[in-house]
Design a protein around this motif. Structure first.
Motif, short mmCIF file in Angstrom:
data_model
loop_
_atom_site.label_atom_id
_atom_site.label_comp_id
_atom_site.label_asym_id
_atom_site.label_seq_id
_atom_site.Cartn_x
_atom_site.Cartn_y
_atom_site.Cartn_z
N ALA A 159 1.01 -1.26 -0.16
CA ALA A 159 0.01 0.20 0.06
C ALA A 159 0.90 1.13 0.18
CB ALA A 159 -0.98 -0.02 1.19
N ALA A 160 1.79 1.19 0.69
CA ALA A 160 3.05 2.27 0.71
C ALA A 160 3.41 2.78 -0.87
CB ALA A 160 4.04 2.04 1.70
N GLN A 161 3.60 1.65 -1.46
CA GLN A 161 4.15 2.07 -2.85
C GLN A 161 2.75 2.39 -3.80
OE1 GLN A 161 6.97 0.01 -4.90
NE2 GLN A 161 7.88 -1.05 -2.94
N ASN A 174 -1.92 7.53 -6.50
CA ASN A 174 -2.23 9.20 -5.99
C ASN A 174 -3.50 9.05 -5.34
OD1 ASN A 174 -1.41 11.48 -5.80
ND2 ASN A 174 -2.08 12.29 -7.90
N VAL A 175 -3.54 8.00 -4.45
CA VAL A 175 -4.81 8.20 -3.49
C VAL A 175 -4.28 7.75 -1.85
CG1 VAL A 175 -6.58 7.47 -5.06
CG2 VAL A 175 -5.32 5.78 -3.75
N PRO A 176 -4.86 8.00 -1.06
CA PRO A 176 -4.27 7.67 0.31
C PRO A 176 -4.42 6.28 0.80
CG PRO A 176 -6.62 8.92 0.55
CD PRO A 176 -6.22 8.95 -0.74
N HIS A 177 -3.52 5.97 1.66
CA HIS A 177 -3.50 4.45 2.21
C HIS A 177 -4.12 4.58 3.38
CE1 HIS A 177 -0.76 1.53 4.66
NE2 HIS A 177 -2.06 0.88 4.24
N ILE A 178 -5.20 3.84 3.71
CA ILE A 178 -6.03 4.04 5.06
C ILE A 178 -6.04 2.50 5.52
CG2 ILE A 178 -8.37 4.40 6.10
CD1 ILE A 178 -9.06 6.52 3.74
N SER A 179 -5.19 2.50 6.54
CA SER A 179 -5.12 1.33 7.55
C SER A 179 -5.82 1.45 8.64
CB SER A 179 -3.54 0.75 7.79
OG SER A 179 -3.38 0.01 8.68
N THR A 180 -6.81 0.57 9.04
CA THR A 180 -7.50 0.57 10.35
C THR A 180 -6.66 0.18 11.35
OG1 THR A 180 -8.46 -1.68 9.56
CG2 THR A 180 -9.80 0.33 9.34
N GLY A 181 -5.55 -0.96 10.96
CA GLY A 181 -4.69 -1.10 12.11
C GLY A 181 -3.81 0.28 12.47
N ASP A 182 -3.12 0.85 11.36
CA ASP A 182 -2.57 2.23 11.92
C ASP A 182 -3.60 3.29 12.38
OD1 ASP A 182 -0.34 1.26 10.34
OD2 ASP A 182 -0.66 2.38 8.67
N LEU A 183 -4.79 3.19 12.13
CA LEU A 183 -5.59 4.32 12.72
C LEU A 183 -5.74 3.86 14.28
CD1 LEU A 183 -8.34 4.77 9.86
CD2 LEU A 183 -6.74 6.48 10.85
N LEU A 184 -5.97 2.52 14.60
CA LEU A 184 -6.40 2.20 15.92
C LEU A 184 -5.04 2.29 16.75
CD1 LEU A 184 -8.29 -1.27 14.92
CD2 LEU A 184 -9.34 0.86 16.29
N ARG A 185 -3.76 1.98 16.07
CA ARG A 185 -2.40 2.09 16.88
C ARG A 185 -2.61 3.55 17.23
NH1 ARG A 185 -1.05 -2.55 13.98
NH2 ARG A 185 -0.71 -1.37 11.88
N GLY A 186 -2.86 4.46 16.39
CA GLY A 186 -2.70 5.98 16.64
C GLY A 186 -3.62 6.25 17.80
N ASP A 189 0.00 -13.63 -6.39
CA ASP A 189 1.16 -14.03 -5.53
C ASP A 189 1.94 -13.22 -4.44
OD1 ASP A 189 3.23 -15.78 -4.56
OD2 ASP A 189 3.83 -16.45 -6.57
N GLY A 190 2.10 -13.44 -3.37
CA GLY A 190 2.76 -12.42 -2.52
C GLY A 190 4.09 -12.90 -2.25
N LEU A 191 4.47 -14.00 -2.87
CA LEU A 191 6.04 -14.43 -2.50
C LEU A 191 7.03 -13.58 -3.49
CD1 LEU A 191 5.84 -18.15 -2.04
CD2 LEU A 191 6.19 -16.28 -0.07
N GLY A 192 8.35 -13.47 -3.05
CA GLY A 192 9.33 -12.64 -3.97
C GLY A 192 9.49 -11.22 -3.32
N THR A 193 10.36 -10.74 -4.05
CA THR A 193 10.71 -9.28 -3.51
C THR A 193 9.46 -8.33 -3.56
OG1 THR A 193 11.15 -8.29 -5.78
CG2 THR A 193 13.03 -9.50 -4.75
N ILE A 194 9.59 -7.11 -2.82
CA ILE A 194 8.71 -6.07 -2.74
C ILE A 194 8.24 -5.59 -4.21
CG2 ILE A 194 7.93 -3.82 -1.99
CD1 ILE A 194 9.97 -4.63 0.48
#
Ligand code: ADP
Length: 187
Positions: free
Chosen positions: A17-19, A25-37, A169-174
């Motif tokens: 999501a960070a990339q 050109n849209v925001p990354h909205i993570s509920t985990g980040d919002l909750l940790r905040g 497939d989520g294996l491999g480099t970023i």
């Protein structure tokens, strides 16, 4: 573009999501980040969420929907967003649909990042050493994976029934995973 990222904890949703947010050109909205905040800030919501998160269980649907609704009301989310960590069960799917229908911003696409569980356990163990997240200890990770299997995995079928899901497939480099996601979005 309004995109939902799906996949198990530690599967790379946040990293991708960070990339993606720069590319799309849209925001990354993570509920985990919002909750940790909220936990960090010691808000009433944060106080309620803290122990639940440390156990690896799901925070109540209403609390998370509230925090998400506030975030989606901010200006930068008006042209789209990448949702990470929500919806996490079928009730949240219905809640999200209701909310997005109300604000006339339905989901365009879901990307499911697939990583085998043994790789996830390794990734989270190394993240634990680097970042020291309270919920990255072994026991909590085991529970988070169980919660994922039982409550969150059905979310993939929820969007699949509407033909919105691209499986990657989520294996491999970023960068490799990123290229696969962009290929799926363009294809
Ligand atoms: P991960 O996906 O790596 O487990 P997150 O940062 O997405 O981590 O979430 C961390 C914790 O925050 C979850 O284990 C849960 O307790 C809480 N949480 C995040 N999103 C939600 C949600 N949509 N509903 C309920 N709880 C949530």
């Amino acid at each position: 573009m309004r995109l939902v990222l799906l996949g198990a904890p530690g599967g790379g949703k946040g990293t991708q999501a960070a990339q993606l947010k720069d590319e799309l050109n849209v925001p990354h909205i993570s509920t985990g980040d919002l909750l940790r905040g909220a936990v960090q800030a010691g808000t009433p919501l944060g106080l309620k969420a803290k122990a639940v998160m440390e156990a690896g269980d799901l925070v109540s649907d209403d609390l998370v929907l509230g925090i998400l609704e506030d975030r989606l009301a901010e200006d930068d989310a008006s042209n789209g967003f990448i949702l990470d960590g929500f919806p996490r069960n079928l009730v949240q799917c219905e809640m999200l649909d209701g909310l997005l229908t109300r604000i006339e911003q339905p989901i365009d696409v879901a990307v499911n990042i697939v990583v085998p569980e043994e790789v996830i356990v390794e990734r989270i163990a190394s993240r634990a050493q680097q970042e020291g997240r309270a919920d990255d200890n072994e026991e909590t990770v085991r529970n988070r994976l169980k919660v994922y299997r039982e409550q969150t995995a059905p979310v993939v079928d929820y969007y699949g029934e509407r033909d919105l899901v691209h499986t990657v497939d989520g294996l491999g480099t970023i960068d490799e995973v990123f290229d696969r996601i962009m290929g799926a979005l363009k294809g």
